[in-house]
Design an enzyme around this catalytic site. Structure first.
Site, PDB file in Angstrom:
ATOM      1  N   ASP A  71      46.502  52.728  48.284  1.00  0.00           N
ATOM      2  CA  ASP A  71      45.993  51.295  49.267  1.00  0.00           C
ATOM      3  C   ASP A  71      45.530  52.086  50.475  1.00  0.00           C
ATOM      4  O   ASP A  71      46.518  52.894  51.201  1.00  0.00           O
ATOM      5  CB  ASP A  71      46.800  50.565  49.450  1.00  0.00           C
ATOM      6  CG  ASP A  71      47.719  50.184  48.043  1.00  0.00           C
ATOM      7  OD1 ASP A  71      46.898  50.139  46.972  1.00  0.00           O
ATOM      8  OD2 ASP A  71      48.997  49.972  47.911  1.00  0.00           O
TER       9      ASP A  71
ATOM     10  N   ASP B  52      49.274  38.052  41.277  1.00  0.00           N
ATOM     11  CA  ASP B  52      50.257  38.494  42.542  1.00  0.00           C
ATOM     12  C   ASP B  52      51.418  37.702  42.498  1.00  0.00           C
ATOM     13  O   ASP B  52      51.406  36.574  42.637  1.00  0.00           O
ATOM     14  CB  ASP B  52      49.635  38.885  43.765  1.00  0.00           C
ATOM     15  CG  ASP B  52      48.550  39.816  43.802  1.00  0.00           C
ATOM     16  OD1 ASP B  52      48.533  40.536  42.880  1.00  0.00           O
ATOM     17  OD2 ASP B  52      47.985  40.104  44.932  1.00  0.00           O
TER      18      ASP B  52
END
Length: 243
Positions: A130, A8
């Site tokens: 998500d 990330d």
């Protein structure tokens, strides 16, 4: 089953968040490309890269870092998400050498645009779903998408998406275990191959996900558990291979 080590990106560095909260960030490496090289050396076949700055801004913000990751990844394939909101943005990443692009907010808000990208790049587009408490979140997980994750999964199947990444936000970065049941249900309902993400705590999560390969779970993304040493990548790859 495929193991996807996660990288990330925020501010050019390799970080992990808790529940997607930017005020709960830990920096694990100043050089994400070096991390990619480590994962390559251990034997990863794929890397999962998310441009967190891009997810917030709505456009890619770490392309130079992604180029360096690709240079270090070598034969390892790389999928990238975060701020990909147009066909042009997807094309730019794929032209750089990215193997697959992940559409998150765009998939939830504009399925027709997502369909156009999927048709332009068949097999190279992944829908990132998500969710928290079953409801889809967008814009770096800060905004409700106003839709149940199963409904979005079906919508993605209807427009020809071949792969979905499902992340249970409430578990992400908390090392509390994958939500395997919800992931398997999404795969069964949509008929699309699903990659599980969010909360991997140990090898048991890999075994539980692998037990649902028949339902359509095709992989697991591992982030914080790798960086904290809770999971050894070699052992995870072996477990995914059924060894």
């Amino acid at each position: 089953m495929i193991i996807f080590p996660a990288i990330d990106l925020r501010g050019g560095k390799c970080v992990r968040l808790v529940e997607g909260r930017f005020d709960k960030e830990t920096i694990y490496a100043d050089d994400p490309a070096e991390m990619a090289a480590r994962f390559r050396e251990v034997g990863a076949a794929w890397l999962h890269v998310v441009d967190l700055d891009g997810a917030l801004a709505g456009e890619s913000r770490n392309r130079d870092v992604i180029r360096r990751i690709l240079a270090q990844a070598g034969p390892v394939r790389v999928e990238v998400g975060g701020g990909i909101r147009s066909l042009e943005a997807a094309a730019a990443l794929l032209d750089m050498g990215v193997s697959r692009v992940i559409l998150g907010s765009l998939a939830a808000r504009d399925p027709k645009a997502a369909q156009a990208i999927a048709r332009a790049f068949p097999g190279q587009v992944v829908a990132g779903i998500d969710a928290k408490n079953g409801m889809v979140a967008v814009d770096g997980w800060g905004v409700s998408g106003g839709m149940h994750y199963l409904d979005l999964g079906q919508a993605m199947a209807d427009i020809g998406i071949e792969h979905i990444i499902f992340t249970d936000i409430s578990r992400d970065g908390r090392l509390e275990g994958l939500n395997v049941d919800a992931t398997a249900e999404l795969a069964r309902v949509s008929g699309v191959k699903v990659i599980a993400s969010g909360g991997v705590a140990g090898l048991d999560d890999i075994h539980r996900a692998k037990a649902h390969e028949g339902d359509g779970i095709e992989g697991v993304i591992i982030g914080k558990a790798l960086y904290t040493g809770r999971v050894d990548l070699s052992a995870a790859l072996a477990a995914a291979a059924g060894k």
